[in-house]
Scaffold this motif. Structure first.
Motif, PDB file in Angstrom:
ATOM      1  N   GLY A 324       5.197  -4.262  -4.372  1.00  0.00           N
ATOM      2  CA  GLY A 324       4.327  -3.310  -5.047  1.00  0.00           C
ATOM      3  C   GLY A 324       4.795  -1.881  -4.898  1.00  0.00           C
ATOM      4  N   GLU A 325       3.899  -0.978  -5.266  1.00  0.00           N
ATOM      5  CA  GLU A 325       4.210   0.444  -5.246  1.00  0.00           C
ATOM      6  C   GLU A 325       4.303   0.976  -3.812  1.00  0.00           C
ATOM      7  N   PRO A 326       5.164   1.972  -3.582  1.00  0.00           N
ATOM      8  CA  PRO A 326       5.246   2.584  -2.251  1.00  0.00           C
ATOM      9  C   PRO A 326       3.917   3.175  -1.786  1.00  0.00           C
ATOM     10  N   ALA A 327       3.026   3.513  -2.741  1.00  0.00           N
ATOM     11  CA  ALA A 327       1.731   4.101  -2.372  1.00  0.00           C
ATOM     12  C   ALA A 327       0.877   3.157  -1.545  1.00  0.00           C
ATOM     13  N   ALA A 328       1.236   1.869  -1.503  1.00  0.00           N
ATOM     14  CA  ALA A 328       0.437   0.898  -0.763  1.00  0.00           C
ATOM     15  C   ALA A 328       0.978   0.634   0.639  1.00  0.00           C
ATOM     16  N   ILE A 329       2.127   1.219   0.991  1.00  0.00           N
ATOM     17  CA  ILE A 329       2.776   0.882   2.268  1.00  0.00           C
ATOM     18  C   ILE A 329       1.887   1.196   3.461  1.00  0.00           C
TER      19      ILE A 329
END
Length: 769
Positions: A324-329
């Motif tokens: 997924g997107e890095p914003a979810a790390i």
């Protein structure tokens, strides 16, 4: 009264008082038993977390008492007569009314009631019910009769009524007696404890982070294919199908599981070691070596986020590969703290460059091969595809409500280098799940209808995440266009798009949760008279979540629950029906859902003949857009049948035949979409006549005035197809104006051509498009 009479009546009085006390005590024991059961369940699934969640110690929020619906009580039949009246004397109704009103005005009683959970609203409702009970009962319970009589003649205090009032209040509001148990059931603060099988193993979590077209899912799938066993969890049926086919092509036997379909590669239907599924269908008790969770950023989705939360916390796999997107790390790492599991992060960069252009397209005359115009409504798709083909260019059309087969057919048509179709008109349905050879993404609009967490509909500018997801479809690594471009149709939108893309994606901060069937069943044990809609409302009202979670929107669930409330179903069946994926905007689908539930409640199987009669099969090809929309709704009804068939196999037995006619229907819809321009054009006389009349009105002199408000004109307008399409939301006034302009332009062109060829033939062409 004689001594012998008193000796005769006292044992009867004891029989009336004791059973009531016993029933109240028994109810208390039941609640305690339920509480003990819940305590054991929580202990069984408990783990030692690596950090404390501060909100676990927070005080519970007060319940929303507006959701508490009073239960209707049945009058007890006192077979031995009015014992209280025999022991004392009959009570005057007028005097009783005065006593009740004096009791209600006592502030001390209201404060005492508040300590028992009766706020001002509930106190008032309980008092009205209690007063009605006292005044209308032909024979009151002996103990209450005696107390009222004592107060009436000065031998008691008005406050002595309170225990009987509270007893009555707990009868009509049974949740007052079990509020602690209800709070325990709806405590959602540590969802990691719900999955003891997953907590029993030390899972390795690998996060594959990157933008679209970066290869993050590819790397996760490569590990999936080399594992002894694995599960792929995707957001769409098309993605699950893609992994299913890719896995089997690579020689790794893989099954397919979606809400409406089960495909086993083994001829004897024995499960394969690998399975590709939609994320709602993943099994959290089966053990795998590798699990892949795709599009993890959807964990914050207001409707479906719970499915990603459940998969991330509950899958029993040695390795969990999250894409997924890095914003979810950071958020996923926080969630893993609650499970005591470490996370490894692999980041990827986009494989092909993408450029935001400095110029808008501005006109459909400026379209080029490989262009994809992205719209956020069907109306815009219909209008633009009509205008494109009016310019002599073919276009493919993709939007969310199309069947998967039709979407794939349109994608294949657009991707085929030998096909003359080089333009695609689509909604944001292309954001994930389809491989498309797009050179340039063109945003026709930047405003999209959306539903917020409160279930409110609103129009808002697309987010950075949405814009990147859609724009990332341009210049795919596997397509003929290696370099992608992004722009807008209108000049004014371009700086807004650049500003949206300039921002970083907002970090994910919360994950969705949803009450399970087991939790609602425990609620129903304590509140047996509440409706399912009311149960889930009370559940959400009482639920406690920490700052990392939210309860997903339940409006669709409540809508379906209210729709079938009058149909006699057991709670588990009712719950399953209400979780069916239905678009409640489609009237035909909702009507079919209601008929399915009614037939099911009669214990009558929904056979192939029954469903054919209901949908009027066989169906003809669509003649206009409204026919096409209806066929899409019928396809959804068949999807609903298949979805229910895997939950109630005996009642929905003819899945093979239903799937066969659904495939035929898909072909009919595909043919309709291929001819969508012909359907949009004025092939239906009413819309042609309306366009013609309105274009003639525009040509009248400015000074001429027509009479207003003629009933005939209004009836004619309301009976026209254009009026009905606008009323049904299938056609906007703006689109109608565009069609009028095109029709008028075509009329002028036809008239010019006909004048050149046959000056006498103009009248014969009038009214044709």
């Amino acid at each position: 009264m004689s001594v012998n009479r008193c000796l005769y009546l006292l044992p009867r009085l004891q029989r009336h008082i004791s059973p009531r006390t016993a029933r109240i005590t028994a109810a208390g024991c039941q609640a305690s038993a339920g509480s003990s059961l819940l305590h054991r369940q929580h202990q069984a699934g408990s783990v030692v977390c690596s950090r404390n969640v501060s909100s676990n110690n927070s005080s519970p929020k007060p319940p929303d008492t507006s959701l508490f619906v009073p239960v209707s009580l049945k009058a007890d039949s006192l077979v031995d007569g009015d014992v209280g009246a025999e022991l004392t004397q009959p009570l005057d109704k007028n005097e009783l009314l005065k006593l009740m009103n004096r009791f209600y005005k006592r502030k001390e009683m209201q404060m005492l009631a508040a300590d028992s959970g009766l706020d001002a609203r509930l106190f008032h409702q309980a008092f009205i019910s209690f007063r009605k009970y006292v005044l209308e009962m032909t024979a009151l319970p002996a103990d209450l009769h005696i107390v009222l009589s004592d107060i009436r003649y000065g031998a008691g205090h008005i406050d002595d009524i309170y225990p009987y009032f509270l007893r009555h209040a707990k009868q009509i509001f049974p949740m007052l007696d079990c509020m602690d148990d209800l709070r325990k059931i709806s405590d959602l603060r540590v969802p990691a404890n719900w999955y003891p099988e997953a907590r029993a193993i030390q899972r390795k979590v690998i996060f594959h982070a990157g933008p679209t077209n970066s290869g993050k899912t590819y790397h996760a799938i490569q590990r999936y294919l080399t594992a002894k066993s694995g599960v792929y969890c995707g957001p769409l049926k098309l993605l699950a199908h893609e992994i299913f086919e890719k896995s089997n092509t690579a020689g790794v036997a893989c099954d397919l599981v979606t809400g409406e379909e089960r495909t086993f590669v083994d001829l004897d239907s024995r499960p394969a070691a690998h399975v590709a599924c939609t994320i709602e269908m993943c099994n959290v008790t089966t053990k795998y070596e590798v699990a892949v969770i795709d599009e993890i950023q959807m964990i914050r989705d207001s409707s479906r986020g719970w499915a990603w939360t459940r998969a991330l916390l509950g899958l029993c796999a040695e390795e969990i590969h999250v894409c997924g997107e890095p914003a979810a790390i950071d958020f996923v790492r926080e969630l893993m703290y609650t499970t005591g599991e470490e996370m490894e992060v692999n980041t990827y960069k986009r494989l092909t460059p993408i450029t935001v252009l400095d110029q808008a397209v501005e006109s459909l005359d400026n379209l080029s091969p490989g262009d994809c115009i992205v719209c956020f409504s069907k109306n815009d798709i219909y209008s633009i595809s009509r205008q494109i083909e009016a310019r002599g260019k073919e276009c493919a059309v993709i939007y969310g409500s199309l069947p998967p087969g039709t979407k794939l057919s349109q994608a294949k048509k657009f991707n085929d280098p030998d096909d003359p179709c080089k333009i695609l008109v689509a909604t944001d349905a292309i954001g994930m799940g389809l491989n498309l050879s797009i050179k340039r993404i063109i945003f026709n609009s930047l405003v999209k209808p959306n539903t917020n967490e409160k279930g409110e509909k609103q129009m808002e500018t697309i987010s950075t995440s949405q814009a990147l997801q859609i724009a990332g479809r341009a210049g795919r690594f596997s397509s003929i266009f290696k370099d992608g471009e992004v722009t807008t149709m209108h000049r004014d939108d371009l700086p807004i798009l650049k500003e949206i893309l300039r921002h970083s994606v907002d970090p994910i901060e919360t994950a969705g949760l949803h009450p399970t069937a087991e939790q609602i069943e425990m609620f129903a044990y304590h509140l047996p008279d509440a409706t399912l809609s009311n149960l889930i409302e009370i559940f959400v009202s009482l639920s406690q979540v920490d700052g990392m979670y939210f309860v997903c929107n339940i409006d669709d669930f409540k809508f379906l629950a209210d729709m079938i409330q009058h149909i006699p179903l057991n709670l588990r069946s009712r719950y399953v029906f209400c979780t069916a994926p239905i678009n409640r905007k489609q009237l035909f689908v909702c009507t079919s859902f209601l008929k399915f539930a009614r037939q099911f409640s009669r214990d009558e199987p929904l056979t192939f003949d029954w469903i054919c009669r209901h949908i009027h099969w066989p169906l003809p090809p669509p003649k206009n857009i409204k026919d096409l929309v209806h066929l899409e709704a019928v396809h959804d009804v068949l999807d609903l049948y298949l979805w229910l068939s895997y939950r109630f196999m005996d009642m929905f037995p003819d899945t093979v035949m239903v799937r066969a006619i659904q495939q035929k229907l898909d072909q009919i819809i595909q043919e309709g979409v291929r001819n969508i321009t012909r359907l949009i054009r004025a092939t239906d006389p009413p819309i042609t006549d309306l366009l013609q009349k309105q274009s003639k009105r525009r040509n009248k002199t400015v000074g001429s005035k027509s009479p207003k408000g003629k009933k005939g004109d209004r009836k004619e307008k309301e009976s026209s197809l254009a009026y009905r399409l606008i009323k049904d939301g299938l056609l906007t006034p703006h689109l109608l104006q565009e069609l009028q302009k095109e029709w008028f332009k075509d009329q002028v062109q036809d008239s010019t051509n006909q004048s050149t060829l046959d000056p006498e033939g103009n009248k014969e062409k009038e009214g044709k498009v």
